[in-house]
Write a protein that holds these residues in place. Sequence first.
Motif, PDB file in Angstrom:
ATOM      1  N   ILE A 124      49.079  16.110  36.858  1.00 48.84           N
ATOM      2  CA  ILE A 124      50.229  15.432  36.255  1.00 48.84           C
ATOM      3  C   ILE A 124      49.797  14.604  35.045  1.00 48.84           C
ATOM      4  CG2 ILE A 124      50.195  13.314  37.669  1.00 48.84           C
ATOM      5  CD1 ILE A 124      53.232  13.498  37.860  1.00 48.84           C
ATOM      6  N   LYS A 125      48.581  14.062  35.110  1.00 47.00           N
ATOM      7  CA  LYS A 125      48.084  13.268  33.986  1.00 47.00           C
ATOM      8  C   LYS A 125      47.604  14.148  32.831  1.00 47.00           C
ATOM      9  CE  LYS A 125      46.632   9.031  36.374  1.00 47.00           C
ATOM     10  NZ  LYS A 125      45.478   8.151  36.689  1.00 47.00           N
ATOM     11  N   SER A 126      46.819  15.168  33.137  1.00 44.66           N
ATOM     12  CA  SER A 126      46.218  15.979  32.081  1.00 44.66           C
ATOM     13  C   SER A 126      47.253  16.816  31.330  1.00 44.66           C
ATOM     14  CB  SER A 126      45.135  16.894  32.666  1.00 44.66           C
ATOM     15  OG  SER A 126      45.688  17.833  33.570  1.00 44.66           O
ATOM     16  N   LYS A 127      48.300  17.250  32.033  1.00 45.73           N
ATOM     17  CA  LYS A 127      49.333  18.077  31.406  1.00 45.73           C
ATOM     18  C   LYS A 127      50.558  17.273  30.983  1.00 45.73           C
ATOM     19  CE  LYS A 127      47.064  21.931  32.080  1.00 45.73           C
ATOM     20  NZ  LYS A 127      46.512  22.714  30.944  1.00 45.73           N
ATOM     21  N   LEU A 128      50.508  15.963  31.176  1.00 48.73           N
ATOM     22  CA  LEU A 128      51.617  15.080  30.808  1.00 48.73           C
ATOM     23  C   LEU A 128      52.922  15.545  31.460  1.00 48.73           C
ATOM     24  CD1 LEU A 128      50.795  14.532  27.023  1.00 48.73           C
ATOM     25  CD2 LEU A 128      50.089  13.150  28.978  1.00 48.73           C
ATOM     26  N   LEU A 129      52.858  15.803  32.765  1.00 43.70           N
ATOM     27  CA  LEU A 129      54.012  16.298  33.504  1.00 43.70           C
ATOM     28  C   LEU A 129      54.811  15.147  34.111  1.00 43.70           C
ATOM     29  CD1 LEU A 129      52.119  19.187  35.331  1.00 43.70           C
ATOM     30  CD2 LEU A 129      53.649  19.422  33.367  1.00 43.70           C
ATOM     31  N   ASP A 130      56.021  15.467  34.549  1.00 43.60           N
ATOM     32  CA  ASP A 130      56.861  14.485  35.234  1.00 43.60           C
ATOM     33  C   ASP A 130      56.652  14.531  36.741  1.00 43.60           C
ATOM     34  OD1 ASP A 130      57.942  13.887  32.760  1.00 43.60           O
ATOM     35  OD2 ASP A 130      59.694  15.169  33.044  1.00 43.60           O
ATOM     36  N   THR A 131      56.389  15.731  37.259  1.00 45.75           N
ATOM     37  CA  THR A 131      56.267  15.937  38.706  1.00 45.75           C
ATOM     38  C   THR A 131      55.228  17.015  38.984  1.00 45.75           C
ATOM     39  OG1 THR A 131      58.639  15.509  38.970  1.00 45.75           O
ATOM     40  CG2 THR A 131      57.521  16.531  40.832  1.00 45.75           C
ATOM     41  N   VAL A 132      54.493  16.855  40.080  1.00 47.21           N
ATOM     42  CA  VAL A 132      53.593  17.907  40.575  1.00 47.21           C
ATOM     43  C   VAL A 132      53.685  17.905  42.096  1.00 47.21           C
ATOM     44  CG1 VAL A 132      51.193  18.640  40.870  1.00 47.21           C
ATOM     45  CG2 VAL A 132      51.976  17.841  38.642  1.00 47.21           C
ATOM     46  N   PHE A 133      53.771  19.100  42.685  1.00 50.50           N
ATOM     47  CA  PHE A 133      53.817  19.199  44.143  1.00 50.50           C
ATOM     48  C   PHE A 133      53.248  20.538  44.607  1.00 50.50           C
ATOM     49  CE2 PHE A 133      57.865  20.695  42.476  1.00 50.50           C
ATOM     50  CZ  PHE A 133      58.143  21.851  43.209  1.00 50.50           C
ATOM     51  N   PRO A 134      52.871  20.648  45.882  1.00 48.96           N
ATOM     52  CA  PRO A 134      52.292  21.894  46.393  1.00 48.96           C
ATOM     53  C   PRO A 134      53.368  22.950  46.671  1.00 48.96           C
ATOM     54  CG  PRO A 134      51.659  19.994  47.749  1.00 48.96           C
ATOM     55  CD  PRO A 134      52.788  19.580  46.889  1.00 48.96           C
ATOM     56  N   VAL A 135      53.047  24.205  46.364  1.00 48.85           N
ATOM     57  CA  VAL A 135      53.947  25.325  46.651  1.00 48.85           C
ATOM     58  C   VAL A 135      53.177  26.421  47.382  1.00 48.85           C
ATOM     59  CG1 VAL A 135      55.364  24.850  44.618  1.00 48.85           C
ATOM     60  CG2 VAL A 135      53.526  26.537  44.462  1.00 48.85           C
ATOM     61  N   TYR A 173      57.788  31.425  44.748  1.00 44.43           N
ATOM     62  CA  TYR A 173      57.182  30.355  45.534  1.00 44.43           C
ATOM     63  C   TYR A 173      58.254  29.464  46.157  1.00 44.43           C
ATOM     64  CZ  TYR A 173      53.290  31.790  42.556  1.00 44.43           C
ATOM     65  OH  TYR A 173      52.349  32.532  41.893  1.00 44.43           O
ATOM     66  N   HIS A 174      57.843  28.720  47.185  1.00 47.19           N
ATOM     67  CA  HIS A 174      58.729  27.702  47.738  1.00 47.19           C
ATOM     68  C   HIS A 174      57.962  26.408  47.932  1.00 47.19           C
ATOM     69  CE1 HIS A 174      57.156  27.935  51.922  1.00 47.19           C
ATOM     70  NE2 HIS A 174      57.021  29.225  51.672  1.00 47.19           N
ATOM     71  N   ASP A 175      58.696  25.321  47.964  1.00 44.43           N
ATOM     72  CA  ASP A 175      58.132  23.985  48.131  1.00 44.43           C
ATOM     73  C   ASP A 175      57.435  23.909  49.494  1.00 44.43           C
ATOM     74  OD1 ASP A 175      57.626  21.268  48.376  1.00 44.43           O
ATOM     75  OD2 ASP A 175      59.665  20.645  47.898  1.00 44.43           O
ATOM     76  N   ALA A 176      56.207  23.404  49.519  1.00 46.48           N
ATOM     77  CA  ALA A 176      55.465  23.297  50.775  1.00 46.48           C
ATOM     78  C   ALA A 176      55.945  22.130  51.638  1.00 46.48           C
ATOM     79  CB  ALA A 176      53.970  23.142  50.497  1.00 46.48           C
ATOM     80  N   GLY A 177      56.756  21.232  51.057  1.00 50.82           N
ATOM     81  CA  GLY A 177      57.306  20.128  51.822  1.00 50.82           C
ATOM     82  C   GLY A 177      56.285  19.104  52.272  1.00 50.82           C
ATOM     83  N   GLN A 178      55.333  18.765  51.383  1.00 50.31           N
ATOM     84  CA  GLN A 178      54.269  17.827  51.750  1.00 50.31           C
ATOM     85  C   GLN A 178      54.317  16.533  50.950  1.00 50.31           C
ATOM     86  OE1 GLN A 178      50.508  19.899  51.564  1.00 50.31           O
ATOM     87  NE2 GLN A 178      50.922  21.013  53.449  1.00 50.31           N
ATOM     88  N   PHE A 179      54.290  16.644  49.630  1.00 50.21           N
ATOM     89  CA  PHE A 179      54.310  15.439  48.799  1.00 50.21           C
ATOM     90  C   PHE A 179      54.743  15.779  47.385  1.00 50.21           C
ATOM     91  CE2 PHE A 179      49.950  17.065  48.372  1.00 50.21           C
ATOM     92  CZ  PHE A 179      49.774  17.063  47.000  1.00 50.21           C
ATOM     93  N   ILE A 201      50.606  22.861  42.441  1.00 52.41           N
ATOM     94  CA  ILE A 201      49.352  23.421  42.922  1.00 52.41           C
ATOM     95  C   ILE A 201      49.732  24.419  44.016  1.00 52.41           C
ATOM     96  CG2 ILE A 201      47.989  21.381  42.364  1.00 52.41           C
ATOM     97  CD1 ILE A 201      47.980  20.732  45.399  1.00 52.41           C
ATOM     98  N   GLU A 202      49.041  25.524  44.076  1.00 52.35           N
ATOM     99  CA  GLU A 202      49.361  26.543  45.076  1.00 52.35           C
ATOM    100  C   GLU A 202      48.452  26.399  46.296  1.00 52.35           C
ATOM    101  OE1 GLU A 202      49.762  31.417  45.629  1.00 52.35           O
ATOM    102  OE2 GLU A 202      49.317  30.556  43.648  1.00 52.35           O
TER     103      GLU A 202
END
Length: 236
Positions: A124-135, A173-179, A201-202
Amino acid sequence: MANLAIIPARGGSKRIPRKNIKSFLGKPIIAYSIEAALNSNLFDEVMVSTDDEEIAEIAIKYGAKVPFLRSEKNADDYASTVDVIIEVVETYKNNDKLFDYVCCIYPTAPFVTVQKLNKSLELIKSKLLDTVFPVIQYSFPVQRAMRAFEKDFIRMIQPEYMGARSQDLEPTYHDAGQFYWLKTEKIVLQRKLWTDCTGYIEINELEAQDIDTETDWKIAELKYKMMADAGEKNPI
């Protein structure tokens, strides 16, 4: 930069009573999320947002903070994760505590690891993203999904893919529902978890499990044991 971990854990679970503090392989399932957050050393504060005194006591026992209880408005069946996060962020702000990033970690996510939290924050920091989560990649091509109609009939939703080879179809893909790692100012402004600037992240199917039924619970415990036997369990 300041980071806040929010673990949302209300008391009114319907499908699995007291789900957020139910014993998972010997300790309350919420403890896994708390300990992963604490052991990552990524957070200035790890807090649990709850309306339930028992959950609060258990959260504090395992090292989290519960500086305030969740409002009644955000403790019913209709409150969204975003509603809860924004309430927490704004309450901290009113007490002169500001955070650049927030990580919302679900309380029934024993597969969350320090490594995943680190990798997602770096992204999220290196790519200047708004959100990152596992899929997780769907194991069967969704392009070949079917729907039932009338009484005894079924047909493809996208019949144009009837003859396509699986390896030629685009992965989905689908949301892994973790964080969710979130840039605080963006979630407050847009009031949603995903924006047009969202990364991922996969992970694989062994590293996650939706837990909505008692059967799901047993499957999650089996998966966790398998990962533990392989030396991959959450390093807590």
